[in-house]
Scaffold this active site. Structure first.
Site, mmCIF file in Angstrom:
data_model
loop_
_atom_site.group_PDB
_atom_site.id
_atom_site.type_symbol
_atom_site.label_atom_id
_atom_site.label_comp_id
_atom_site.label_asym_id
_atom_site.label_seq_id
_atom_site.Cartn_x
_atom_site.Cartn_y
_atom_site.Cartn_z
ATOM 1 N N SER A 144 0.842 -1.191 0.000
ATOM 2 C CA SER A 144 0.000 0.000 0.000
ATOM 3 C C SER A 144 0.876 1.240 0.000
ATOM 4 O O SER A 144 2.043 1.198 0.403
ATOM 5 C CB SER A 144 -0.883 0.007 1.257
ATOM 6 O OG SER A 144 -1.546 1.245 1.427
ATOM 7 N N TYR A 157 -2.538 -0.662 10.207
ATOM 8 C CA TYR A 157 -2.392 -0.916 8.776
ATOM 9 C C TYR A 157 -1.018 -0.487 8.294
ATOM 10 O O TYR A 157 -0.348 -1.218 7.562
ATOM 11 C CB TYR A 157 -3.488 -0.181 8.014
ATOM 12 C CG TYR A 157 -3.605 -0.586 6.566
ATOM 13 C CD1 TYR A 157 -4.129 -1.838 6.223
ATOM 14 C CD2 TYR A 157 -3.222 0.260 5.543
ATOM 15 C CE1 TYR A 157 -4.258 -2.221 4.904
ATOM 16 C CE2 TYR A 157 -3.346 -0.117 4.218
ATOM 17 C CZ TYR A 157 -3.862 -1.353 3.906
ATOM 18 O OH TYR A 157 -3.975 -1.723 2.593
ATOM 19 N N LYS A 161 1.931 -2.867 6.621
ATOM 20 C CA LYS A 161 2.446 -2.670 5.262
ATOM 21 C C LYS A 161 3.927 -2.273 5.261
ATOM 22 O O LYS A 161 4.663 -2.647 4.337
ATOM 23 C CB LYS A 161 1.591 -1.636 4.525
ATOM 24 C CG LYS A 161 0.155 -2.089 4.282
ATOM 25 C CD LYS A 161 0.087 -3.439 3.571
ATOM 26 C CE LYS A 161 -1.343 -3.883 3.294
ATOM 27 N NZ LYS A 161 -1.418 -5.177 2.599
#
Length: 252
Positions: A144, A157, A161
């Site tokens: 991402s 998150y 990532k």
């Protein structure tokens, strides 16, 4: 004149996780259209069967692998009797956006288990067979833009990532001599069943669009070209890298 590189995947076996919907579904269709024999992996048998029928109706070749990839024993068993894959697309992932002070242990487990641990488990299983059979190929993980920047309410998150980015670079160094390339794809916000509810908030959508220089939310189809490129000989000299499909989010 130099011959143009081929983006075809004929004769190659590809495994796509999270293939039932969204980005994974679009990439699985793209791989099949490029000539690969695709294994569709996700938890939902019904979604996999529907996608399988669509691929076969279009002349593609595929099979289904209903699987919870966070279950190490299940992953090992599912891959035990299968031929080596040439392409692994780690796409399955999740997000639970909230301020860190509201994050509970269940959130930590859910995000890190699927986004990081399951990616490592699946990659280890697939790469082990590739090495046993001396198969060269490509490992691609859906990362991402949040693997390169930070954002409020995205601590879990972003942590997952950034971990995927480090894992990818280390594995690329490790597997380069064996001819296995390892890269990531880093999208901006893509409209999928997972993200669509967030865009129902006008303020959130406006804030996202203000960061995307191209001025639009991404679609799953926007990711397919990069996924085919990284799986094909067109990217034969590329490893340990990230393909940024962020609409310019990280440009400043």
């Amino acid at each position: 004149m130099t011959d143009l590189p081929t983006f075809r995947l004929d004769g190659r076996r590809a495994l796509v996780t999270g293939a039932g919907r969204g980005i994974g579904r679009a990439i699985a269709l793209g791989y099949a259209a490029a000539g690969a024999e695709v294994t569709l992996c996700a938890r939902s048998q019904e979604e996999l069967n529907a996608l399988s029928e669509e691929i076969r109706a279009s002349g593609g070749t595929c099979d289904v692998m209903p699987l919870d990839i966070t279950d190490q024993a299940a992953v090992t068993a599912a891959l035990a009797d299968r031929e080596a894959y040439h392409i692994l697309l780690n796409n399955a992932g999740t997000n639970r956006p909230k301020p860190l002070t509201e994050v509970v242990d269940e959130d930590i487990d859910a995000v890190l288990d699927l986004n990081v641990r399951a990616t490592i488990l699946m990659t280890r299983a697939v790469v082990s067979r590739m090495l046993e059979d001396a198969v060269t190929g490509s490992v691609i993980t859906m990362s991402s833009q949040m693997g390169h920047v930070g954002a409020a309410n995205r601590t879990l998150y972003c942590a997952s990532k950034w971990a995927v980015e480090g894992f990818t670079r280390a594995l690329a160094v490790e597997l380069g001599p064996q001819g296995i390339r390892v890269n990531t794809i880093c999208p901006t916000f893509i409209e999928t069943p997972l993200t669509a509810p967030f865009f129902e908030d006008p303020a959130f959508k406006e804030q996202v669009l203000s960061k995307i220089k191209l001025g639009r939310i991404g679609q799953p189809s926007d990711i397919v070209g990069a996924a085919v490129f990284l799986a094909s000989d067109a990217s034969a000299l590329m490893t340990g890298s990230s393909v940024m499909l962020d609409g310019g989010w990280t440009a400043d």
